[in-house]
Design a protein around this motif. Sequence first.
Motif, PDB file in Angstrom:
ATOM      1  N   ALA A 267      51.492  31.777  43.212  1.00 20.93           N
ATOM      2  CA  ALA A 267      52.862  31.456  42.784  1.00 20.93           C
ATOM      3  C   ALA A 267      53.460  30.402  43.690  1.00 20.93           C
ATOM      4  O   ALA A 267      54.647  30.422  43.980  1.00 20.93           O
ATOM      5  CB  ALA A 267      53.714  32.714  42.778  1.00 20.93           C
ATOM      6  N   GLY A 268      52.612  29.491  44.177  1.00 18.28           N
ATOM      7  CA  GLY A 268      53.124  28.377  44.961  1.00 18.28           C
ATOM      8  C   GLY A 268      52.839  28.432  46.434  1.00 18.28           C
ATOM      9  O   GLY A 268      53.353  27.613  47.187  1.00 18.28           O
ATOM     10  N   GLY A 269      52.017  29.370  46.897  1.00 20.87           N
ATOM     11  CA  GLY A 269      51.708  29.421  48.319  1.00 20.87           C
ATOM     12  C   GLY A 269      50.726  30.517  48.633  1.00 20.87           C
ATOM     13  O   GLY A 269      50.508  31.430  47.837  1.00 20.87           O
ATOM     14  N   PRO A 270      50.117  30.472  49.837  1.00 21.92           N
ATOM     15  CA  PRO A 270      49.114  31.461  50.209  1.00 21.92           C
ATOM     16  C   PRO A 270      49.657  32.860  50.414  1.00 21.92           C
ATOM     17  O   PRO A 270      48.906  33.821  50.451  1.00 21.92           O
ATOM     18  CB  PRO A 270      48.549  30.899  51.525  1.00 21.92           C
ATOM     19  N   SER A 271      50.986  33.004  50.559  1.00 24.98           N
ATOM     20  CA  SER A 271      51.568  34.328  50.783  1.00 24.98           C
ATOM     21  C   SER A 271      52.031  34.973  49.490  1.00 24.98           C
ATOM     22  O   SER A 271      52.676  36.019  49.525  1.00 24.98           O
ATOM     23  CB  SER A 271      52.748  34.219  51.754  1.00 24.98           C
ATOM     24  N   SER A 272      51.729  34.365  48.351  1.00 26.03           N
ATOM     25  CA  SER A 272      52.121  34.930  47.068  1.00 26.03           C
ATOM     26  C   SER A 272      51.037  34.626  46.053  1.00 26.03           C
ATOM     27  O   SER A 272      51.051  33.582  45.394  1.00 26.03           O
ATOM     28  CB  SER A 272      53.465  34.344  46.624  1.00 26.03           C
ATOM     29  N   ASP A 273      50.071  35.531  45.948  1.00 27.40           N
ATOM     30  CA  ASP A 273      48.949  35.255  45.065  1.00 27.40           C
ATOM     31  C   ASP A 273      48.367  36.533  44.485  1.00 27.40           C
ATOM     32  O   ASP A 273      48.730  37.650  44.862  1.00 27.40           O
ATOM     33  CB  ASP A 273      47.864  34.457  45.780  1.00 27.40           C
ATOM     34  N   LEU A 274      47.466  36.350  43.537  1.00 30.73           N
ATOM     35  CA  LEU A 274      46.737  37.436  42.894  1.00 30.73           C
ATOM     36  C   LEU A 274      45.261  37.097  42.951  1.00 30.73           C
ATOM     37  O   LEU A 274      44.860  35.990  42.582  1.00 30.73           O
ATOM     38  CB  LEU A 274      47.175  37.596  41.441  1.00 30.73           C
ATOM     39  N   GLN A 275      44.455  38.026  43.436  1.00 35.62           N
ATOM     40  CA  GLN A 275      43.031  37.788  43.600  1.00 35.62           C
ATOM     41  C   GLN A 275      42.262  39.005  43.116  1.00 35.62           C
ATOM     42  O   GLN A 275      42.545  40.128  43.517  1.00 35.62           O
ATOM     43  CB  GLN A 275      42.720  37.498  45.073  1.00 35.62           C
ATOM     44  N   ILE A 276      41.296  38.744  42.245  1.00 38.53           N
ATOM     45  CA  ILE A 276      40.450  39.816  41.722  1.00 38.53           C
ATOM     46  C   ILE A 276      39.008  39.384  41.857  1.00 38.53           C
ATOM     47  O   ILE A 276      38.675  38.236  41.582  1.00 38.53           O
ATOM     48  CB  ILE A 276      40.754  40.114  40.246  1.00 38.53           C
ATOM     49  N   SER A 277      38.147  40.268  42.275  1.00 38.15           N
ATOM     50  CA  SER A 277      36.725  39.950  42.377  1.00 38.15           C
ATOM     51  C   SER A 277      35.897  41.062  41.766  1.00 38.15           C
ATOM     52  O   SER A 277      36.293  42.228  41.768  1.00 38.15           O
ATOM     53  CB  SER A 277      36.314  39.759  43.843  1.00 38.15           C
ATOM     54  N   ILE A 278      34.747  40.676  41.229  1.00 33.42           N
ATOM     55  CA  ILE A 278      33.729  41.655  40.884  1.00 33.42           C
ATOM     56  C   ILE A 278      32.406  41.156  41.436  1.00 33.42           C
ATOM     57  O   ILE A 278      32.133  39.949  41.451  1.00 33.42           O
ATOM     58  CB  ILE A 278      33.633  41.904  39.359  1.00 33.42           C
ATOM     59  N   VAL A 279      31.603  42.070  41.928  1.00 34.67           N
ATOM     60  CA  VAL A 279      30.293  41.737  42.472  1.00 34.67           C
ATOM     61  C   VAL A 279      29.327  42.837  42.065  1.00 34.67           C
ATOM     62  O   VAL A 279      29.693  44.025  42.025  1.00 34.67           O
ATOM     63  CB  VAL A 279      30.340  41.591  44.000  1.00 34.67           C
ATOM     64  N   LYS A 280      28.117  42.453  41.716  1.00 31.24           N
ATOM     65  CA  LYS A 280      27.138  43.435  41.273  1.00 31.24           C
ATOM     66  C   LYS A 280      26.993  44.536  42.312  1.00 31.24           C
ATOM     67  O   LYS A 280      26.793  44.285  43.498  1.00 31.24           O
ATOM     68  CB  LYS A 280      25.787  42.773  41.031  1.00 31.24           C
ATOM     69  N   SER A 281      27.104  45.769  41.879  1.00 32.38           N
ATOM     70  CA  SER A 281      27.102  46.904  42.790  1.00 32.38           C
ATOM     71  C   SER A 281      25.687  47.233  43.251  1.00 32.38           C
ATOM     72  O   SER A 281      24.748  47.217  42.461  1.00 32.38           O
ATOM     73  CB  SER A 281      27.706  48.133  42.100  1.00 32.38           C
ATOM     74  N   ASN A 282      25.567  47.521  44.547  1.00 37.02           N
ATOM     75  CA  ASN A 282      24.289  48.008  45.066  1.00 37.02           C
ATOM     76  C   ASN A 282      24.313  49.510  45.274  1.00 37.02           C
ATOM     77  O   ASN A 282      23.408  50.085  45.892  1.00 37.02           O
ATOM     78  CB  ASN A 282      23.942  47.300  46.376  1.00 37.02           C
TER      79      ASN A 282
END
Length: 370
Positions: A267-282
């Motif tokens: 939303a305009g800067g590193p202190s206001s964001d949304l991050q989602i990750s998926i990684v193959k599960s071991n």
Amino acid sequence: MNDLDLMRTMRSDAPIPSQQRLDAGEKRLIAAIDEPGARRSVQTRRRFGGLRVMLLAGGVAAAAGVAIVATQAGVSPVTVHGTPAAEAAKYSDPLVARATFGWLPRGMHANGYVADHQHEKFFQVTAQEGAKSGASVTLTAYERGKEPFLGYLPGGVPAKRIPAASINGHSAYWIYKPNPSGQSSFELRWQYAPNSWADLQGDELRGSSAELTRTAYRIATSAKFGDNRPIEMPLHIGGVPGGLSPDRTVLNNGAYGELSAIVGYNAGGPSSDLQISIVKSNGTIGTAVPNGPGKPMKGLPRPNTKLKGHPAYRTPSLLYVYGDNGFDVEISASGAVLAKLNKTGGVVGLYQRMTVLGTDPANWTPNPIN
């Protein structure tokens, strides 16, 4: 680490350093992911291969109170209920093939992709011979505009253009040239159209200087630009708040030994964001516990709840879910983005509106953000 790796670590704009040698393993990755400040530094270095957990996000347009059913072949339908916050969130497909390989050395195939919007906007595609060999080539297409920054050589010396033969009639030069002793890496840049630049990087390739030069030119002359085909990804997500800007999207479909995906919005800067990750599960479920406010966990967190029947760790701004259809999931949000998400259930509510499509690419979608 060879001279090329050192040069790239010193170039703030370098799209991809040599991944196999710069990634120090899962412990280093976990520290980068779990530490908020470090997480941002990983993104701004623009690396994409070898990440154990990555970041991704998306949005869906849905009328309030209307049910949307996301389906893929072989995947059970998932009903996603629209919300007022989701109604305004209509985002373009986050990963679009602006460049593609034509000819590649035998045994190589494209298996890694990046769309980056943080500084010099670009799209990258990487092809590898195999995760164990480490040999790779990466094609980068920069957003139309002025020529990208050259960067620096070891010792802080500014890089200079090294003369090179033209590519398909367009001017070209080396940033790092295969040397007479058979240096296994190179970087070649050319202007493939007016105000349009591309780089071709090679790492750990076999051959003499002359052979690597021929390889580089055969790859570069056969490269295609402007296909703009959405790339299939292993998830579908809805209910992301409107008004966000794309940050970074990544798909590793075997590149650097990873099956993982990222999409990020801010939303305009590193202190206001949304991050989602998926990684193959071991199959590993975290055992780490918090060390106190503001201190990173040393490892994946120990579950403190269950979501959709999966072990999960949740806080108001961070969520880990283990073993969802073959993947582990991480969602984090901050600042104004988190405030918007909290109106529709927070990071947990966003996960409830997310569908992990499994490890078979036949079930993936080219439109993960609806």
